[in-house]
Design a protein around this motif. Structure first.
Motif, PDB file in Angstrom:
ATOM      1  N   LEU A   1     -14.807  24.562   9.443  1.00 40.61           N
ATOM      2  CA  LEU A   1     -14.998  25.495  10.555  1.00 40.61           C
ATOM      3  C   LEU A   1     -16.321  26.260  10.488  1.00 40.61           C
ATOM      4  O   LEU A   1     -16.549  27.165  11.290  1.00 40.61           O
ATOM      5  N   CYS A   2     -17.187  25.885   9.576  1.00 38.30           N
ATOM      6  CA  CYS A   2     -18.449  26.618   9.441  1.00 38.30           C
ATOM      7  C   CYS A   2     -19.304  26.558  10.705  1.00 38.30           C
ATOM      8  O   CYS A   2     -19.991  27.529  11.044  1.00 38.30           O
ATOM      9  N   GLY A   3     -19.274  25.436  11.409  1.00 32.35           N
ATOM     10  CA  GLY A   3     -20.044  25.325  12.648  1.00 32.35           C
ATOM     11  C   GLY A   3     -19.592  26.327  13.690  1.00 32.35           C
ATOM     12  O   GLY A   3     -20.420  26.963  14.373  1.00 32.35           O
TER      13      GLY A   3
ATOM     14  N   THR B   1     -14.804  32.113   4.692  1.00 27.74           N
ATOM     15  CA  THR B   1     -14.945  31.411   3.428  1.00 27.74           C
ATOM     16  C   THR B   1     -15.461  32.377   2.381  1.00 27.74           C
ATOM     17  O   THR B   1     -15.860  33.508   2.694  1.00 27.74           O
ATOM     18  N   GLY B   2     -15.443  31.945   1.136  1.00 23.73           N
ATOM     19  CA  GLY B   2     -15.955  32.763   0.049  1.00 23.73           C
ATOM     20  C   GLY B   2     -17.187  32.136  -0.562  1.00 23.73           C
ATOM     21  O   GLY B   2     -17.698  31.115  -0.084  1.00 23.73           O
ATOM     22  N   CYS B   3     -17.674  32.753  -1.622  1.00 26.37           N
ATOM     23  CA  CYS B   3     -18.883  32.275  -2.283  1.00 26.37           C
ATOM     24  C   CYS B   3     -18.557  31.554  -3.585  1.00 26.37           C
ATOM     25  O   CYS B   3     -17.757  32.045  -4.388  1.00 26.37           O
ATOM     26  N   ASP B   4     -19.185  30.411  -3.795  1.00 24.65           N
ATOM     27  CA  ASP B   4     -19.204  29.764  -5.104  1.00 24.65           C
ATOM     28  C   ASP B   4     -20.343  30.402  -5.905  1.00 24.65           C
ATOM     29  O   ASP B   4     -21.404  30.714  -5.352  1.00 24.65           O
ATOM     30  N   GLU B   5     -20.120  30.580  -7.192  1.00 25.39           N
ATOM     31  CA  GLU B   5     -21.099  31.245  -8.045  1.00 25.39           C
ATOM     32  C   GLU B   5     -21.729  30.256  -9.026  1.00 25.39           C
ATOM     33  O   GLU B   5     -21.036  29.386  -9.560  1.00 25.39           O
ATOM     34  N   PHE B   6     -23.024  30.424  -9.270  1.00 21.87           N
ATOM     35  CA  PHE B   6     -23.770  29.498 -10.115  1.00 21.87           C
ATOM     36  C   PHE B   6     -24.668  30.260 -11.091  1.00 21.87           C
ATOM     37  O   PHE B   6     -25.397  31.165 -10.685  1.00 21.87           O
ATOM     38  N   LEU B   7     -24.619  29.870 -12.352  1.00 24.12           N
ATOM     39  CA  LEU B   7     -25.590  30.312 -13.334  1.00 24.12           C
ATOM     40  C   LEU B   7     -26.393  29.095 -13.758  1.00 24.12           C
ATOM     41  O   LEU B   7     -25.811  28.027 -14.024  1.00 24.12           O
TER      42      LEU B   7
ATOM     43  N   TYR C   1     -26.512  31.941   9.172  1.00 18.65           N
ATOM     44  CA  TYR C   1     -25.384  31.517   8.348  1.00 18.65           C
ATOM     45  C   TYR C   1     -25.520  30.047   7.986  1.00 18.65           C
ATOM     46  O   TYR C   1     -25.672  29.197   8.858  1.00 18.65           O
ATOM     47  N   GLU C   2     -25.516  29.775   6.683  1.00 20.87           N
ATOM     48  CA  GLU C   2     -25.460  28.406   6.189  1.00 20.87           C
ATOM     49  C   GLU C   2     -24.417  28.353   5.080  1.00 20.87           C
ATOM     50  O   GLU C   2     -24.043  29.382   4.511  1.00 20.87           O
ATOM     51  N   SER C   3     -23.946  27.166   4.766  1.00 18.35           N
ATOM     52  CA  SER C   3     -22.955  26.998   3.705  1.00 18.35           C
ATOM     53  C   SER C   3     -23.189  25.655   3.028  1.00 18.35           C
ATOM     54  O   SER C   3     -23.872  24.779   3.573  1.00 18.35           O
TER      55      SER C   3
ATOM     56  N   ALA D   1     -11.176  28.183   0.194  1.00 15.62           N
ATOM     57  CA  ALA D   1     -11.223  28.682   1.562  1.00 15.62           C
ATOM     58  C   ALA D   1      -9.904  28.320   2.231  1.00 15.62           C
ATOM     59  O   ALA D   1      -9.757  27.216   2.769  1.00 15.62           O
ATOM     60  N   PRO D   2      -8.910  29.211   2.173  1.00 18.46           N
ATOM     61  CA  PRO D   2      -7.598  28.901   2.729  1.00 18.46           C
ATOM     62  C   PRO D   2      -7.657  28.547   4.202  1.00 18.46           C
ATOM     63  O   PRO D   2      -8.504  29.054   4.946  1.00 18.46           O
ATOM     64  N   MET D   3      -6.764  27.662   4.611  1.00 16.03           N
ATOM     65  CA  MET D   3      -6.630  27.263   6.018  1.00 16.03           C
ATOM     66  C   MET D   3      -7.946  26.718   6.580  1.00 16.03           C
ATOM     67  O   MET D   3      -8.317  26.987   7.716  1.00 16.03           O
ATOM     68  N   ALA D   4      -8.647  25.937   5.747  1.00 15.80           N
ATOM     69  CA  ALA D   4      -9.887  25.263   6.157  1.00 15.80           C
ATOM     70  C   ALA D   4     -10.959  26.224   6.662  1.00 15.80           C
ATOM     71  O   ALA D   4     -11.835  25.856   7.417  1.00 15.80           O
ATOM     72  N   GLY D   5     -10.881  27.478   6.212  1.00 12.83           N
ATOM     73  CA  GLY D   5     -11.886  28.451   6.618  1.00 12.83           C
ATOM     74  C   GLY D   5     -11.565  29.187   7.896  1.00 12.83           C
ATOM     75  O   GLY D   5     -12.453  29.808   8.489  1.00 12.83           O
ATOM     76  N   LEU D   6     -10.311  29.188   8.312  1.00 17.94           N
ATOM     77  CA  LEU D   6      -9.924  29.833   9.576  1.00 17.94           C
ATOM     78  C   LEU D   6     -10.272  31.316   9.572  1.00 17.94           C
ATOM     79  O   LEU D   6     -10.709  31.865  10.577  1.00 17.94           O
TER      80      LEU D   6
END
Length: 277
Positions: A160-162, A264-270, A229-231, A256-261
């Motif tokens: 659903l990001c679009g 969404t949240g953030c993934d974290e990277f080190l 907004y990008e993902s 991202a529950p319910m396909a992002g309805l």
């Protein structure tokens, strides 16, 4: 009609106004939460004695947390002048005299490694709002000192990001009264969703688990208006960072529950920069 430059401030959601409002609510409990979350994000890395750059510093709360975790110096940048004002106000009020910190208005695209690198370059939930995410990631990465750490969090891509991108652009351009109506509809739908899961909405809102210490009401406004907004999915981030001379040492994925309805949240990277880069 020419397309708008989505990297320009005038096309962006007014994050700074939201942060200015939020800073009035910052107390020791929120600071303690921010310190705990930043330490968990950075683990097993330590900030003790490190130089720390916060790209998109917002309220300045993460900078304050970094200082409390032992960073030798912190520097914050933000494109939005209201965010810069919010961060300076917060840090002036809460940082003990003698601590080394600075805040400036500057785009991630204007950062200059010739003016100095940092042991830790941090950007939580920001680079996907710049209008050119991959270029922003590259600009952040070049500020990391050899053997230093890049710590970023990016929105996870959903089906659903679009649609969310369309909503966010509309919300950002809408009058305040329309924004308030959209927030009300979203909040009602969200609360109904919590009730359907047999969760107590009042308890959820009171104990809102935000990784940046933000209240639920501020976060709803931030989410609905977060334009540009990008993902992205984690494997793409890992590939880009490795191609840029980094070894990804930690990935914390979110769901991202319910396909992002409801967003969404953030993934974290080190990621650690090669000493030869």
């Amino acid at each position: 009609m020419p397309s708008r430059d989505t990297t320009a401030l005038e096309t962006h959601f007014k994050f700074g106004e939201n942060w200015q409002s939020f800073t009035q609510e910052v107390d020791e409990a929120r600071i303690a939460k921010a310190v705990t979350d930043l330490a968990a994000f950075m683990a097993p890395e330590s900030l003790e004695g490190k130089s720390f750059l916060d790209i998109g510093c917002g309220s300045g709360l993460s900078m304050l947390a970094a200082l409390r975790l032992g960073a030798a110096s912190v520097h914050g940048t933000d494109l939005d002048p209201n965010s810069v004002e919010a961060a300076r106000s917060l840090l002036t009020r809460l940082v003990p005299s003698g601590s080394t910190w600075t805040v400036e208005q500057r785009s991630v695209f204007d950062l200059d490694p010739q003016q100095g690198h940092f042991d830790v370059v941090y950007s939580w939930g920001v680079l996907h709002h710049t209008g050119a995410m991959w270029r922003a990631v590259a600009c952040a990465a070049r500020m990391v000192a050899p053997n230093g750490i890049l710590a970023i969090a990016l929105y996870r891509k959903t089906p659903l990001c679009g649609l969310w991108r369309i909503e966010k652009r509309f919300y950002t351009q809408a009058p305040a009264v329309i924004q308030a109506a959209i927030r009300t509809i979203f909040k009602i739908a969200y609360i109904v969703g919590l009730l359907a899961q047999r969760r107590n909405p009042l308890r959820y809102i009171a104990n809102y688990p935000s990784a940046r210490g933000m209240s639920w009401h501020h976060d709803v406004h931030d989410w609905l208006g977060g334009y540009p907004y990008e993902s992205v999915l984690p494997p793409e981030v890992k590939t880009h960072l490795e191609a840029d001379g980094f070894a990804v040492t930690k990935v914390k994925e979110t769901a991202a529950p319910m396909a992002g309805l409801f967003g969404t949240g953030c993934d974290e990277f080190l990621a650690r920069r090669s000493t030869g880069t």
